[in-house]
Design a protein around this motif. Structure first.
Motif, short mmCIF file in Angstrom:
data_model
loop_
_atom_site.label_atom_id
_atom_site.label_comp_id
_atom_site.label_asym_id
_atom_site.label_seq_id
_atom_site.Cartn_x
_atom_site.Cartn_y
_atom_site.Cartn_z
N SER A 131 -9.13 67.88 8.66
CA SER A 131 -10.26 67.16 9.27
C SER A 131 -10.06 65.67 9.07
O SER A 131 -9.21 65.23 8.27
CB SER A 131 -11.59 67.60 8.66
N VAL A 132 -10.88 64.89 9.78
CA VAL A 132 -10.86 63.44 9.65
C VAL A 132 -12.30 62.96 9.74
O VAL A 132 -13.09 63.48 10.54
CB VAL A 132 -9.98 62.79 10.75
N GLU A 133 -12.66 62.00 8.89
CA GLU A 133 -14.03 61.49 8.85
C GLU A 133 -14.04 60.01 9.24
O GLU A 133 -13.22 59.22 8.76
CB GLU A 133 -14.63 61.66 7.45
N LEU A 134 -14.98 59.65 10.10
CA LEU A 134 -15.13 58.29 10.59
C LEU A 134 -16.55 57.81 10.34
O LEU A 134 -17.49 58.62 10.33
CB LEU A 134 -14.82 58.21 12.10
N THR A 135 -16.72 56.52 10.15
CA THR A 135 -18.06 55.97 9.94
C THR A 135 -18.13 54.55 10.48
O THR A 135 -17.13 53.81 10.47
CB THR A 135 -18.44 55.98 8.44
N CYS A 136 -19.32 54.18 10.94
CA CYS A 136 -19.52 52.84 11.50
C CYS A 136 -20.96 52.42 11.23
O CYS A 136 -21.90 53.11 11.64
CB CYS A 136 -19.25 52.84 13.01
N THR A 137 -21.12 51.30 10.52
CA THR A 137 -22.44 50.72 10.28
C THR A 137 -22.56 49.45 11.11
O THR A 137 -21.77 48.52 10.95
CB THR A 137 -22.64 50.39 8.80
N LEU A 138 -23.53 49.44 12.01
CA LEU A 138 -23.71 48.31 12.92
C LEU A 138 -24.44 47.16 12.24
O LEU A 138 -25.02 47.31 11.15
CB LEU A 138 -24.50 48.75 14.15
N ARG A 139 -24.47 46.02 12.90
CA ARG A 139 -25.31 44.92 12.46
C ARG A 139 -26.77 45.28 12.71
O ARG A 139 -27.09 46.17 13.50
CB ARG A 139 -24.96 43.65 13.23
N THR A 140 -27.67 44.59 12.02
CA THR A 140 -29.10 44.85 12.20
C THR A 140 -29.52 44.48 13.63
O THR A 140 -29.16 43.42 14.14
CB THR A 140 -29.92 44.03 11.19
N VAL A 141 -30.28 45.37 14.25
CA VAL A 141 -30.74 45.15 15.62
C VAL A 141 -31.80 44.06 15.63
O VAL A 141 -32.73 44.07 14.82
CB VAL A 141 -31.29 46.47 16.21
N ARG A 142 -31.68 43.11 16.54
CA ARG A 142 -32.59 41.99 16.65
C ARG A 142 -33.63 42.26 17.75
O ARG A 142 -33.34 42.94 18.74
CB ARG A 142 -31.83 40.71 16.98
N ALA A 143 -34.83 41.72 17.55
CA ALA A 143 -35.88 41.90 18.55
C ALA A 143 -35.61 41.08 19.80
O ALA A 143 -36.10 41.40 20.89
CB ALA A 143 -37.24 41.51 17.95
N TRP A 144 -34.83 40.03 19.65
CA TRP A 144 -34.58 39.12 20.77
C TRP A 144 -33.35 38.30 20.45
O TRP A 144 -33.03 38.06 19.29
CB TRP A 144 -35.80 38.22 20.96
N ALA A 145 -32.61 37.88 21.47
CA ALA A 145 -31.42 37.07 21.26
C ALA A 145 -31.21 36.17 22.47
O ALA A 145 -31.76 36.41 23.56
CB ALA A 145 -30.20 37.94 21.03
N GLU A 146 -30.41 35.14 22.30
CA GLU A 146 -30.07 34.26 23.40
C GLU A 146 -29.25 35.03 24.44
O GLU A 146 -28.50 35.95 24.10
CB GLU A 146 -29.26 33.07 22.89
N PRO A 147 -29.37 34.65 25.73
CA PRO A 147 -28.63 35.39 26.78
C PRO A 147 -27.12 35.39 26.57
O PRO A 147 -26.43 36.33 26.98
CB PRO A 147 -29.02 34.64 28.06
#
Length: 273
Positions: A131-147
């Motif tokens: 077997s092989v195990e993968l993981t990914c932790t994203l950055r914190t989701v923002r309520a709003w951002a510049e275009p």
């Protein structure tokens, strides 16, 4: 001085109480959703963005596929949350011809690939690995951002699992995949001013039958909202920190005034002065 000590003690207790309320909101551990555990876990995956299988936070999903297939799932992630996706691929027991490299990708509602802040989204499995195990932790989701920014925004997040490098002879061998995504609330330290008019959830719905009886065109599975619904965008525990700071400043000002004003008694003037 006794009054001053009492004021300072009150300020310290009030500040500790308010900060203690705010503390649990910044926990960085992903907890499974109670509602997700009571529902049947999906046992298949989509083969494209448009046919991705909908899952919830904390809900495990499995799929049987062939080596070389693209497997897709989609889940909702709200503002102020940090998502962690884990995938385990059980490899075939039949003799393989070499090592295989598997990759886990996460895309936002605009189908922009989001970089992993932590984890190992790409990993090679040896020829004899089970077997092989993968993981990914994203950055914190923002309520709003510049275009122009590539910040993660609230809405649909697509998980894609596939093999990216292997011997040609091993294409088509059966594999079993398990994927689970969890979200952790990061608290007011990650909050920003502003909010989107609506989360990024393009084309949510079900297959639409054709009037001429042709095969329905595939559309994404209906997306569920996060527990408690989508964030309103204005409340965060920053309000508690602001209130605690204001209270401590006010009490500190009162204490400082009490110390500097003296006893309040007029000084004696020597006779004949």
């Amino acid at each position: 001085m006794r009054t001053v000590r009492r004021m300072l003690m009150t300020a310290a207790l009030a500040g500790a109480g308010l900060l203690g309320v705010a503390g649990p909101a910044v926990a960085d551990t992903a907890t499974p959703s109670p509602s997700a555990s009571t529902e049947a876990a999906p046992t298949e995956a989509g083969t494209s963005f448009r046919t991705a299988t909908a899952i919830k936070s904390g809900q495990p999903a499995t799929a049987d596929a062939s080596t070389g297939d693209y497997l897709y799932w989609v889940l909702p992630v709200d503002a102020g949350q940090r998502a962690t996706v884990k995938a385990t691929v059980t490899l075939p027991t039949a003799a393989r011809h070499g090592a295989a490299t598997w990759q886990l990708d996460v895309y936002d509602g605009l189908r922009r690939r989001q970089p992993c802040k932590y984890g190992a989204p790409t990993k090679a499995a040896a020829q004899d690995a089970g077997s092989v195990e993968l993981t990914c932790t994203l950055r914190t989701v923002r309520a709003w951002a510049e275009p122009w920014a590539n910040d993660p925004l609230p809405g649909s997040y697509y998980v894609r699992l596939t093999v990216v490098d292997l011997p040609q002879e091993d294409l088509g061998l059966p594999v079993h995949a398990k994927v689970e995504a969890g979200t952790a609330d990061q608290g007011g330290s990650q909050a920003v001013d502003g909010t989107l008019a609506a989360p990024l959830m393009p084309g949510a719905g079900t297959a639409t039958p054709q009037s001429d009886g042709a095969t329905p065109s595939p559309r994404p599975a209906a997306m569920a909202e996060p527990d408690g619904g989508w964030s309103s965008g204005w409340w965060s525990d920053r309000w508690l920190w602001t209130a605690a700071g204001g209270l401590l400043a006010a009490l500190g000002g009162i204490a400082g005034y009490s110390v500097t004003r003296g006893s309040g008694r007029p000084s004696r003037v020597p006779p004949g002065a």
